[in-house]
Design a protein around this motif. Structure first.
Motif, PDB file in Angstrom:
ATOM      1  N   ASP A 285       0.826  -1.203   0.000  1.00 11.13           N
ATOM      2  CA  ASP A 285       0.000   0.000   0.000  1.00 11.13           C
ATOM      3  C   ASP A 285       0.864   1.259   0.000  1.00 11.13           C
ATOM      4  O   ASP A 285       0.827   2.047  -0.937  1.00 11.13           O
ATOM      5  N   THR A 286       1.700   1.405   1.021  1.00 15.82           N
ATOM      6  CA  THR A 286       2.509   2.625   1.120  1.00 15.82           C
ATOM      7  C   THR A 286       3.474   2.756  -0.051  1.00 15.82           C
ATOM      8  O   THR A 286       3.472   3.766  -0.766  1.00 15.82           O
ATOM      9  N   ARG A 289       1.334   1.592  -3.932  1.00 19.81           N
ATOM     10  CA  ARG A 289       0.226   2.439  -4.375  1.00 19.81           C
ATOM     11  C   ARG A 289       0.460   3.921  -4.077  1.00 19.81           C
ATOM     12  O   ARG A 289       0.289   4.764  -4.968  1.00 19.81           O
ATOM     13  N   LYS A 290       0.897   4.248  -2.880  1.00 15.87           N
ATOM     14  CA  LYS A 290       1.017   5.663  -2.526  1.00 15.87           C
ATOM     15  C   LYS A 290       2.289   6.294  -3.095  1.00 15.87           C
ATOM     16  O   LYS A 290       2.259   7.413  -3.626  1.00 15.87           O
ATOM     17  N   GLU A 291       3.420   5.610  -2.978  1.00 18.12           N
ATOM     18  CA  GLU A 291       4.684   6.213  -3.415  1.00 18.12           C
ATOM     19  C   GLU A 291       4.934   6.017  -4.909  1.00 18.12           C
ATOM     20  O   GLU A 291       5.310   6.967  -5.607  1.00 18.12           O
ATOM     21  N   GLY A 293       2.572   5.041  -7.056  1.00 18.22           N
ATOM     22  CA  GLY A 293       1.386   5.509  -7.763  1.00 18.22           C
ATOM     23  C   GLY A 293       0.691   4.431  -8.574  1.00 18.22           C
ATOM     24  O   GLY A 293      -0.083   4.736  -9.486  1.00 18.22           O
ATOM     25  N   ASP A 295      -2.001   1.936  -9.789  1.00 23.93           N
ATOM     26  CA  ASP A 295      -3.458   1.981  -9.663  1.00 23.93           C
ATOM     27  C   ASP A 295      -4.142   0.736 -10.211  1.00 23.93           C
ATOM     28  O   ASP A 295      -5.357   0.720 -10.395  1.00 23.93           O
TER      29      ASP A 295
END
Length: 796
Positions: A285-286, A289-291, A293, A295
């Motif tokens: 997740d971190t 997906r977050k760092e 990106g 999707d």
């Protein structure tokens, strides 16, 4: 919903799309990938989900093996009604366990899809996925060299062409997803899965990974095949060093996600900071997906979710394993529903919410929409006769084998001279096909995982012996004798039965079945009678690959002793080494006349090797890994500098040619600003030898500032340059200062300073260099890396 059949014309159009202007691929790869979902697919998926029950939703985030809905080797609608009454998300490795013809396979896929779209309430087709690192893993399809060999080609254009042909074959049967490429960075030959990688360097792996994806996915996932980058992230190594993990092990995955549009990720079986990756929100997740990106959809490795319970012991039950993996970020459980069926119970207990499940279902269905499977009339397979190994594919396989082979040593004996009239061909890999095939080829998978023999004529696999017979002039006599087995003791009787019931014993039995007993004395006799000895040694499909760990990395069994006895004849020895890893040659390297690293070279191996040995082809391959001199188990990374040369046999980037090249006229910008677009570096390369050849020239960078935390040397560009005798070409590299970025204290930082750019034939054979001072303040890349690659150009 009516299933639409794909016409041969559509295949022609798809070919044109895939095999477009490949020379533009590198520039295109700097572009930002398109979003996974669009407003149109959002509406489409939401509408479908609004009518689905929980059990129907769960079906879309699970996968099964084809055998579960088959009877007597064929699709069984009765079994389907029993096993997948609510539909299914994926049919897993649907072809590599079967022995169907292309037409039978296509018709099987159509039967399954017809059932799903006519008898289930949701009427949603399944994703049929398969392995594809060496081509479509199915009977009769083209078998390309293993990825470690293709890494030594340093040829992204060729890889794109290979995977484009793979996509055509897969789409022709109705397959829409590949669990490929494998983009792990591999720095020890002791890891049995190193053969699946592109080697030890992040830049080279990223470049070739993007090329792989570009060919496989094409211009549009509706006509291409979705790639899956694996194994996220830092598999097969220690991934707890943040700087190393982010700068190196993450880069290939990040590059294919950000620039090539990969929308499927497979996490590794490993751990991150002590937590199994399948349950690591920090990684899935971190980081992902977050760092980065990302999707798209995250699919589990086979059995990895329940392994939280049965292997890692980080879950108290299968239900808890399913909850942890879903919460961490895995969307689909492959290849058998074990943990996810407990999710409704977990919702009742308040361990997860229905929204958590819906998020995974939404991504799974979005992938199906992107692949065209949710169209009103989805296209499933290609009509008419199907040919999975046409002449055009075999030509690609041959060229790939030629470019993957690395000439490690040559005292001048190669190419073989006209005076060579008698050749002794010996060794366990001389006349068999089991040393041509890497792991995750169809042949390896069906024999190792399913204990089923494969047909060496479907596709036709060309051994070294057959290749030499095809290419040798009639004036040359070739004598053949195995001489030794792969792993048995010299002069022993190799047992062909009673090896045991375990998987490894069964594949070993398949490998040696029908082979004559090795005759050491006859091998030595014909060697003494010949002008030159060609010894084909090394590994085969049961000595390297997932689940096939061996004790060391020397030549297996007593092959070293065999080589020693051949050398004792006094005749020139050409060593041809097959296998999925570097194998130690230090004991006899200085006494061999030539050493050829063949890897697992695929279906055209024999023809490619024969042409190189005879001089019809000039070898151009260069090592994508460091070749060790000892069996020391510590990782070797050229970027740290070779502080102990006693451990190194051949350096990263090394490989010989039958011609020579001279470098001159190095130019670079003396000073520039940290915000500049590109730094231009150029130099000339001249063919100073007697024949046409291809030089793989490499651009490295080293920090000159004493306190720099950057690695001492890093690859930042490369180019294949083909030159006729006496010809000179100018090579130009344009490097972005952002390519010098480092990960420090959670930030991506480009530091000013003086950097030394080096042009070389390997990481240690530096021919020219020049410094560039980058001026300014530290530059923070708030959105992380967006520029991964140097822009290259070769001109006359």
């Amino acid at each position: 919903m009516r299933i639409k059949h794909w016409s041969p014309l559509a295949g022609f159009i798809l070919t044109a799309l895939f095999l477009g202007p490949l020379s533009e691929a590198l520039g295109q790869s700097q572009q930002k990938a398109k979003p996974f979902s669009t407003p149109k697919t959002e509406v489409q998926v939401e509408k479908i989900m609004s009518k689905m029950t929980m059990v129907e939703k769960l079906a879309q985030i699970e996968g099964i093996r084809p055998s579960e809905i088959m009877k007597d080797g064929k699709f069984s609608v009765e079994m389907a009604r029993k096993v997948i009454p609510y539909g299914i998300g994926h049919l897993c490795q649907f072809s590599s366990a079967l022995t169907m013809s292309p037409i039978e396979l296509r018709d099987f896929v159509r039967e399954v899809q017809h059932y799903l779209t006519t008898e289930t309430h949701t009427k949603i087709p399944a994703i049929f996925h398969e392995e594809a690192i060496t081509g479509f893993a199915t009977q009769g399809a083209t078998t390309f060299p293993q990825q470690i060999g293709m890494g030594c080609s340093w040829n992204p254009d060729l890889i794109t062409q290979n995977t484009a042909s793979t996509a055509l074959n897969m789409r022709a049967t109705g397959a829409t997803m590949a669990l490929s490429p494998m983009l792990d960075i591999s720095r020890t030959a002791h890891w049995e899965r190193i053969e699946e990688s592109y080697g030890e360097d992040a830049y080279l792996t990223s470049t070739l990974g993007v090329a792989f994806v570009n060919g496989l996915q094409g211009q549009d996932l509706r006509t291409g095949v979705a790639a899956t980058t694996k194994h996220f992230a830092g598999y097969g190594t220690d991934n707890d060093n943040a700087k190393e993990l982010y700068e190196e092990y993450l880069m290939p995955h990040e590059a294919v996600i950000k620039t090539a549009g990969v929308k499927s990720v497979m996490p590794s079986y490993g751990r991150f900071k002590g937590v199994a990756v399948a349950a690591s929100a920090a990684m899935l997740d971190t980081m992902l997906r977050k760092e980065v990106g990302f999707d798209g959809v995250v699919v589990s490795d086979y059995g990895a979710i329940n392994l939280l319970y049965t292997g890692h012991r980080q879950a108290g039950s299968s239900m808890e394993a399913g909850v942890k993996s879903l919460k961490a970020g895995i969307d689909v459980e492959l290849s058998t529903p074990i943990a996810f069926p407990f999710l409704p119970e977990a919702i009742e207990k308040g361990l997860i919410t229905e929204a958590d499940v819906n998020a995974a279902v939404k991504r799974s269905l979005t992938m199906k929409a992107r692949l065209g499977l949710l169209d009103k009339n989805p296209v499933i397979g290609q009509d008419g006769t199907l040919e999975f190994d046409p002449p055009a594919n075999r030509k690609l396989a041959y060229e790939s084998a030629c470019q993957s082979i690395v000439l490690l040593k040559n005292n001048g004996i190669l190419p073989l001279k006209k005076e060579t009239l008698k050749i002794a061909l010996v060794g366990p890999n001389a006349a068999t096909v089991h040393g041509l095939l890497g792991d995750y080829t169809y042949q390896s998978m069906i024999s190792f995982w399913w204990s089923t023999p494969f047909d060496p004529n479907n596709p036709k696999l060309v051994s070294l012996k057959e290749g030499l017979e095809n290419k040798l002039p009639k004036s040359v006599t070739m004598l053949h004798e195995r001489g030794c087995d792969w792993s048995a003791a010299l002069e022993s009787i190799v047992k062909t039965d009673g090896l045991g019931d375990d998987r490894l014993s069964k594949v070993k039995m398949l490998t040696i079945k029908g082979l004559p007993q090795p005759d050491l004395q006859n091998a030595l006799k014909i060697s003494k009678e010949s002008d030159v000895i060609i010894a084909a040694v090394g590994e085969n499909i049961y000595l390297c690959g997932e689940g096939r760990e061996r004790k060391g990395i020397k030549l297996p069994g007593e092959q070293e002793a065999f080589v020693e006895q051949l050398l004792a004849t006094g005749k020139p020895l050409i060593l041809v080494i097959f296998g999925g890893r570097q194998q130690i040659v230090s004991k006899f390297e200085n006494r061999c006349a030539a050493i050829v690293q063949a890897w697992f070279p695929g279906e055209e191996a024999g023809n490619a090797l024969a042409d190189i040995l005879l001089g019809n082809v000039n070898p151009s391959g260069k090592l994508c890994v460091t070749y060790p001199k000892t069996e020391e188990k510590s990782e070797i990374n050229y970027k740290n500098g070779y502080t102990d040369n006693s451990l190194i046999q051949y350096p990263f980037g090394y490989g010989l040619s039958y011609t020579t090249f001279a470098y001159s006229n190095f130019k670079t910008t003396a000073a520039t600003n940290i915000n500049t677009d590109r730094i231009t570096i150029s130099f000339d390369i001249k063919n100073t030898g007697p024949r046409e050849g291809t030089e793989i020239t490499q651009l490295y960078v080293s920090p000159k500032n004493g306190g720099s935390t950057m690695k001492p040397i890093q690859l930042k560009g490369f180019e294949r340059v083909t030159l006729k005798p006496g010809q000179t070409k100018t090579v130009t590299f344009k490097v972005s200062p952002e390519q010098l970025v480092q990960y420090k204290n959670g930030l991506w930082v480009v530091e000013p300073g003086t950097y030394l750019f080096k042009a070389g034939a390997s990481c240690t054979d530096i021919r020219l260099s020049g410094s560039t001072e980058i001026k300014g303040e530290n530059k923070i890349l708030k959105n992380g890396r967006t520029i991964f690659f140097t822009l290259n150009k070769t001109s006359k």
